[in-house]
Enzyme design. Structure first.
Site, PDB file in Angstrom:
ATOM      1  N   TYR A  87       0.834  -1.228   0.000  1.00  0.00           N
ATOM      2  CA  TYR A  87       0.000   0.000   0.000  1.00  0.00           C
ATOM      3  C   TYR A  87       0.857   1.262   0.000  1.00  0.00           C
ATOM      4  O   TYR A  87       0.497   2.272  -0.597  1.00  0.00           O
ATOM      5  CB  TYR A  87      -1.011  -0.042   1.166  1.00  0.00           C
ATOM      6  CG  TYR A  87      -2.153  -0.973   0.844  1.00  0.00           C
ATOM      7  CD1 TYR A  87      -2.137  -2.319   1.236  1.00  0.00           C
ATOM      8  CD2 TYR A  87      -3.208  -0.550   0.047  1.00  0.00           C
ATOM      9  CE1 TYR A  87      -3.154  -3.185   0.873  1.00  0.00           C
ATOM     10  CE2 TYR A  87      -4.233  -1.411  -0.320  1.00  0.00           C
ATOM     11  CZ  TYR A  87      -4.192  -2.733   0.093  1.00  0.00           C
ATOM     12  OH  TYR A  87      -5.195  -3.596  -0.291  1.00  0.00           O
ATOM     13  N   HIS A 143     -14.909   0.685  -2.096  1.00  0.00           N
ATOM     14  CA  HIS A 143     -13.846  -0.159  -1.531  1.00  0.00           C
ATOM     15  C   HIS A 143     -12.845   0.605  -0.678  1.00  0.00           C
ATOM     16  O   HIS A 143     -11.736   0.130  -0.467  1.00  0.00           O
ATOM     17  CB  HIS A 143     -13.131  -0.913  -2.650  1.00  0.00           C
ATOM     18  CG  HIS A 143     -14.028  -1.871  -3.355  1.00  0.00           C
ATOM     19  ND1 HIS A 143     -13.806  -2.288  -4.643  1.00  0.00           N
ATOM     20  CD2 HIS A 143     -15.164  -2.493  -2.950  1.00  0.00           C
ATOM     21  CE1 HIS A 143     -14.754  -3.136  -5.014  1.00  0.00           C
ATOM     22  NE2 HIS A 143     -15.599  -3.266  -4.001  1.00  0.00           N
ATOM     23  N   CYS A 197      -4.068   3.920  23.074  1.00  0.00           N
ATOM     24  CA  CYS A 197      -4.327   2.844  22.112  1.00  0.00           C
ATOM     25  C   CYS A 197      -3.017   2.334  21.546  1.00  0.00           C
ATOM     26  O   CYS A 197      -2.505   1.345  22.004  1.00  0.00           O
ATOM     27  CB  CYS A 197      -5.282   3.295  21.012  1.00  0.00           C
ATOM     28  SG  CYS A 197      -5.708   1.916  19.924  1.00  0.00           S
ATOM     29  N   CYS A 278     -11.160   5.120 -22.258  1.00  0.00           N
ATOM     30  CA  CYS A 278     -12.235   6.015 -21.781  1.00  0.00           C
ATOM     31  C   CYS A 278     -11.778   7.468 -21.680  1.00  0.00           C
ATOM     32  O   CYS A 278     -12.603   8.376 -21.655  1.00  0.00           O
ATOM     33  CB  CYS A 278     -12.807   5.523 -20.466  1.00  0.00           C
ATOM     34  SG  CYS A 278     -11.623   5.380 -19.127  1.00  0.00           S
TER      35      CYS A 278
HETATM   36  C1  BV8 Z   1     -17.874  -9.192  -0.095  1.00  0.00           C
HETATM   37  C2  BV8 Z   1      -9.834  -2.574  -2.526  1.00  0.00           C
HETATM   38  C3  BV8 Z   1     -19.191 -10.386   1.524  1.00  0.00           C
HETATM   39  C4  BV8 Z   1      -8.517  -3.131  -2.107  1.00  0.00           C
HETATM   40  C5  BV8 Z   1     -10.919  -4.334  -3.821  1.00  0.00           C
HETATM   41  C6  BV8 Z   1     -20.472 -13.024  -4.762  1.00  0.00           C
HETATM   42  C7  BV8 Z   1     -21.049 -12.068  -3.937  1.00  0.00           C
HETATM   43  C8  BV8 Z   1     -20.284 -11.393  -2.992  1.00  0.00           C
HETATM   44  C9  BV8 Z   1     -18.908 -11.653  -2.883  1.00  0.00           C
HETATM   45  C10 BV8 Z   1     -18.334 -12.591  -3.706  1.00  0.00           C
HETATM   46  C11 BV8 Z   1     -19.117 -13.270  -4.638  1.00  0.00           C
HETATM   47  N1  BV8 Z   1     -18.286 -14.122  -5.294  1.00  0.00           N
HETATM   48  C12 BV8 Z   1     -17.030 -13.997  -4.813  1.00  0.00           C
HETATM   49  C13 BV8 Z   1     -17.023 -13.095  -3.838  1.00  0.00           C
HETATM   50  C14 BV8 Z   1     -15.851 -12.706  -3.084  1.00  0.00           C
HETATM   51  C15 BV8 Z   1     -15.136 -11.493  -3.701  1.00  0.00           C
HETATM   52  C16 BV8 Z   1     -15.100 -11.475  -5.197  1.00  0.00           C
HETATM   53  O1  BV8 Z   1     -15.876 -10.797  -5.839  1.00  0.00           O
HETATM   54  N2  BV8 Z   1     -14.157 -12.203  -5.774  1.00  0.00           N
HETATM   55  C17 BV8 Z   1     -14.006 -12.185  -7.205  1.00  0.00           C
HETATM   56  C18 BV8 Z   1     -12.543 -12.175  -7.585  1.00  0.00           C
HETATM   57  C19 BV8 Z   1     -14.753 -13.378  -7.766  1.00  0.00           C
HETATM   58  N3  BV8 Z   1     -15.773 -10.289  -3.231  1.00  0.00           N
HETATM   59  C20 BV8 Z   1     -15.445  -9.839  -2.013  1.00  0.00           C
HETATM   60  O2  BV8 Z   1     -14.712 -10.427  -1.262  1.00  0.00           O
HETATM   61  C21 BV8 Z   1     -16.083  -8.539  -1.594  1.00  0.00           C
HETATM   62  N4  BV8 Z   1     -16.632  -8.717  -0.279  1.00  0.00           N
HETATM   63  O3  BV8 Z   1     -18.609  -9.411  -0.998  1.00  0.00           O
HETATM   64  O4  BV8 Z   1     -18.169  -9.454   1.266  1.00  0.00           O
HETATM   65  C22 BV8 Z   1     -18.616 -11.748   1.225  1.00  0.00           C
HETATM   66  C23 BV8 Z   1     -17.411 -12.121   1.794  1.00  0.00           C
HETATM   67  C24 BV8 Z   1     -16.894 -13.400   1.504  1.00  0.00           C
HETATM   68  C25 BV8 Z   1     -17.557 -14.282   0.641  1.00  0.00           C
HETATM   69  C26 BV8 Z   1     -18.760 -13.872   0.072  1.00  0.00           C
HETATM   70  C27 BV8 Z   1     -19.288 -12.601   0.374  1.00  0.00           C
HETATM   71  C28 BV8 Z   1     -15.045  -7.416  -1.484  1.00  0.00           C
HETATM   72  C29 BV8 Z   1     -14.456  -7.108  -2.817  1.00  0.00           C
HETATM   73  C30 BV8 Z   1     -13.599  -5.826  -2.719  1.00  0.00           C
HETATM   74  C31 BV8 Z   1     -12.138  -6.176  -2.738  1.00  0.00           C
HETATM   75  N5  BV8 Z   1     -11.341  -4.938  -2.751  1.00  0.00           N
HETATM   76  N6  BV8 Z   1     -10.226  -3.188  -3.801  1.00  0.00           N
HETATM   77  C32 BV8 Z   1      -7.390  -2.625  -2.990  1.00  0.00           C
HETATM   78  O5  BV8 Z   1      -7.631  -1.915  -3.979  1.00  0.00           O
HETATM   79  O6  BV8 Z   1      -6.239  -2.968  -2.658  1.00  0.00           O
HETATM   80  S1  BV8 Z   1     -11.285  -5.044  -5.293  1.00  0.00           S
HETATM   81  C33 BV8 Z   1     -10.358  -4.328  -6.473  1.00  0.00           C
HETATM   82  O7  BV8 Z   1     -10.391  -5.211  -7.555  1.00  0.00           O
HETATM   83  C34 BV8 Z   1     -10.943  -3.048  -7.013  1.00  0.00           C
HETATM   84  O8  BV8 Z   1     -11.478  -2.253  -6.010  1.00  0.00           O
HETATM   85  C35 BV8 Z   1     -11.953  -3.518  -8.009  1.00  0.00           C
HETATM   86  O9  BV8 Z   1     -13.186  -3.726  -7.397  1.00  0.00           O
HETATM   87  C36 BV8 Z   1     -11.381  -4.842  -8.416  1.00  0.00           C
HETATM   88  C37 BV8 Z   1     -10.694  -4.689  -9.734  1.00  0.00           C
HETATM   89  O10 BV8 Z   1     -11.667  -4.609 -10.629  1.00  0.00           O
HETATM   90  P1  BV8 Z   1     -11.594  -3.488 -11.730  1.00  0.00           P
HETATM   91  O11 BV8 Z   1     -11.670  -2.164 -11.081  1.00  0.00           O
HETATM   92  O12 BV8 Z   1     -12.623  -3.849 -12.701  1.00  0.00           O
HETATM   93  O13 BV8 Z   1     -10.136  -3.598 -12.352  1.00  0.00           O
HETATM   94  P2  BV8 Z   1      -9.606  -4.707 -13.371  1.00  0.00           P
HETATM   95  O14 BV8 Z   1      -8.130  -4.547 -13.473  1.00  0.00           O
HETATM   96  O15 BV8 Z   1     -10.176  -6.035 -13.003  1.00  0.00           O
HETATM   97  O16 BV8 Z   1     -10.262  -4.304 -14.776  1.00  0.00           O
HETATM   98  C38 BV8 Z   1      -9.908  -3.086 -15.388  1.00  0.00           C
HETATM   99  C39 BV8 Z   1     -10.872  -2.906 -16.543  1.00  0.00           C
HETATM  100  O17 BV8 Z   1     -10.613  -1.655 -17.150  1.00  0.00           O
HETATM  101  C40 BV8 Z   1     -10.712  -3.962 -17.616  1.00  0.00           C
HETATM  102  O18 BV8 Z   1     -11.997  -4.383 -18.037  1.00  0.00           O
HETATM  103  C41 BV8 Z   1      -9.981  -3.223 -18.744  1.00  0.00           C
HETATM  104  O19 BV8 Z   1     -10.355  -3.711 -20.014  1.00  0.00           O
HETATM  105  C42 BV8 Z   1     -10.488  -1.824 -18.541  1.00  0.00           C
HETATM  106  N7  BV8 Z   1      -9.564  -0.778 -18.997  1.00  0.00           N
HETATM  107  C43 BV8 Z   1      -8.227  -0.734 -18.856  1.00  0.00           C
HETATM  108  N8  BV8 Z   1      -7.765   0.443 -19.369  1.00  0.00           N
HETATM  109  C44 BV8 Z   1      -8.840   1.128 -19.810  1.00  0.00           C
HETATM  110  C45 BV8 Z   1      -9.988   0.353 -19.573  1.00  0.00           C
HETATM  111  N9  BV8 Z   1     -11.225   0.769 -19.912  1.00  0.00           N
HETATM  112  C46 BV8 Z   1     -11.333   1.960 -20.519  1.00  0.00           C
HETATM  113  N10 BV8 Z   1     -10.275   2.770 -20.770  1.00  0.00           N
HETATM  114  C47 BV8 Z   1      -9.026   2.381 -20.437  1.00  0.00           C
HETATM  115  N11 BV8 Z   1      -7.990   3.193 -20.723  1.00  0.00           N
HETATM  116 ZN    ZN Z   2      -6.569   2.815  18.053  1.00  0.00          ZN
END
Ligand code: BV8
Ligand code: ZN
Length: 290
Positions: A87, A143, A197, A278
């Site tokens: 981070y 997030h 703390c 974008c």
């Molecule tokens: C939760 C902060 C309850 C930290 C992040 C179903 C329901 C609920 C949860 C789940 C579920 N199935 C699985 C889960 C668990 C998990 C999940 O979703 N896993 C995935 C991998 C399957 N979800 C969670 O754990 C969430 N919690 O639901 O709690 C729970 C708990 C346990 C089990 C069940 C339920 C919490 C998720 C949040 C995690 N924290 N970030 C940090 O940043 O360090 S996630 C992080 O990754 C980001 O915040 C973001 O959300 C994600 C990345 O996604 P994107 O932003 O889309 O980025 P990515 O690189 O993937 O894509 C970029 C896109 O941009 C591409 O499409 C590309 O083509 C495009 N692009 C690139 N350049 C350009 C462009 N487009 C236009 N112009 C450009 N120039």
């Molecule tokens: Zn504290």
């Protein structure tokens, strides 16, 4: 038999043509012109042209880990020094990164819409604060935020833009795989400054496996419920529950426009898909009307 075959071909054709979203910008602009309540969902892709690595594109790795392997509670309790290095690297990176044309287009569009009593809210998955720095006022951070900390003992949350956040992280966090862990002792990692703390601080972000903030989600659902147009910008639509928000809006018959370099698993549920960086497509889509 012939009849069934023809019906299958026809329904497949309908499915394909029905499913294929429009890339007709003039048509989108007609819808946009009438919009009074706009919600814009953004992901890492909107910051890519600012030089901030996305999660799943090149640069989505830090040393030999994917973000997902570090952005979780187990990784932090196993090796808080390594997670803080990750981070710290991202905090330092933002010192030399700035909002791009896509962020600015959203901020100026928000200003224009608000001036005529309409509303634009950004619901972002990003933690980099680039929407705020571009001038967006109405931002909901799904997030969390790279520049906030949370105490693991007393849960105190506060802003912190100091770089390095603690002296022990100075010069640490280099992203290339040949870098070793700094192995900083927990005493020298960020600590709570509240009297009595002193607990270990963590980044105030939502990690994988952690639930999203209820108050924020309530506000997000209120905005989505009230919107008459939704944009989805720069997200792979792979992370839940964020990934299900725009498809839910589309299922209510509200127009949804996706701005991405490529199609995503959610593309077929949207009415519009504009392919390209974008930083180029969004300013065209949101340009003021003469
Ligand atoms: C939760 C902060 C309850 C930290 C992040 C179903 C329901 C609920 C949860 C789940 C579920 N199935 C699985 C889960 C668990 C998990 C999940 O979703 N896993 C995935 C991998 C399957 N979800 C969670 O754990 C969430 N919690 O639901 O709690 C729970 C708990 C346990 C089990 C069940 C339920 C919490 C998720 C949040 C995690 N924290 N970030 C940090 O940043 O360090 S996630 C992080 O990754 C980001 O915040 C973001 O959300 C994600 C990345 O996604 P994107 O932003 O889309 O980025 P990515 O690189 O993937 O894509 C970029 C896109 O941009 C591409 O499409 C590309 O083509 C495009 N692009 C690139 N350049 C350009 C462009 N487009 C236009 N112009 C450009 N120039
Ligand atoms: Zn504290």
């Amino acid at each position: 038999m012939q009849f069934i075959r023809q019906a299958q071909v026809c329904s497949r054709f309908l499915r394909l043509t029905m499913a294929r979203p429009s890339s007709d910008m003039a048509r989108f602009r007609e819808v946009f012109k009438l919009s009074q309540r706009l919600v814009v969902l953004t992901g890492a892709g909107i910051s890519a042209e600012s030089g901030v690595p996305t999660f799943r594109g090149p640069g989505g790795y830090w040393r030999r880990w994917q973000a997902q392997e570090l952005a979780n509670p187990a990784a932090f309790s196993a090796n808080p020094s390594r997670v803080w290095e990750f981070y710290h690297y991202r905090r330092e990176l933002m010192a030399t990164r700035k909002p791009n044309a896509a962020h600015r287009a959203l901020a100026s569009c928000e200003e224009r819409l608000h001036a005529k009593g309409c509303r634009l809210v950004v619901v972002t998955q990003n933690i980099d604060e680039l929407h705020h720095r571009a001038g967006s006022k109405n931002v909901l951070e799904l997030h969390g935020n790279l520049f906030k900390t949370c105490c693991t003992v007393c849960q105190d949350v506060r802003e912190n833009h100091t770089n390095p956040i603690v002296p022990s992280l100075a010069g640490k966090g280099a992203p290339s795989p040949d870098n070793q862990d700094a192995g900083i002792s927990v005493e020298d990692l960020p600590r709570c400054q509240l009297p009595g703390c002193g607990g270990l601080l963590r980044p105030h972000v939502i990690w994988f496996g952690e639930s999203l903030d209820e108050d924020i989600m309530t506000k997000v659902f209120e905005e989505l419920e009230a919107c008459d147009l939704c944009l989805v910008v720069g997200t792979s639509s792979l992370v839940y529950p964020a990934a299900m928000l725009a498809p839910q809006v589309a299922s209510r018959g509200v127009p949804v426009a996706e701005f991405n370099l490529e199609t995503t698993p959610a593309t077929t549920s949207f009415g519009f898909h504009f392919e390209g960086p974008c930083g180029q497509t969004l300013p065209v889509a949101l340009a003021p009307f003469e």
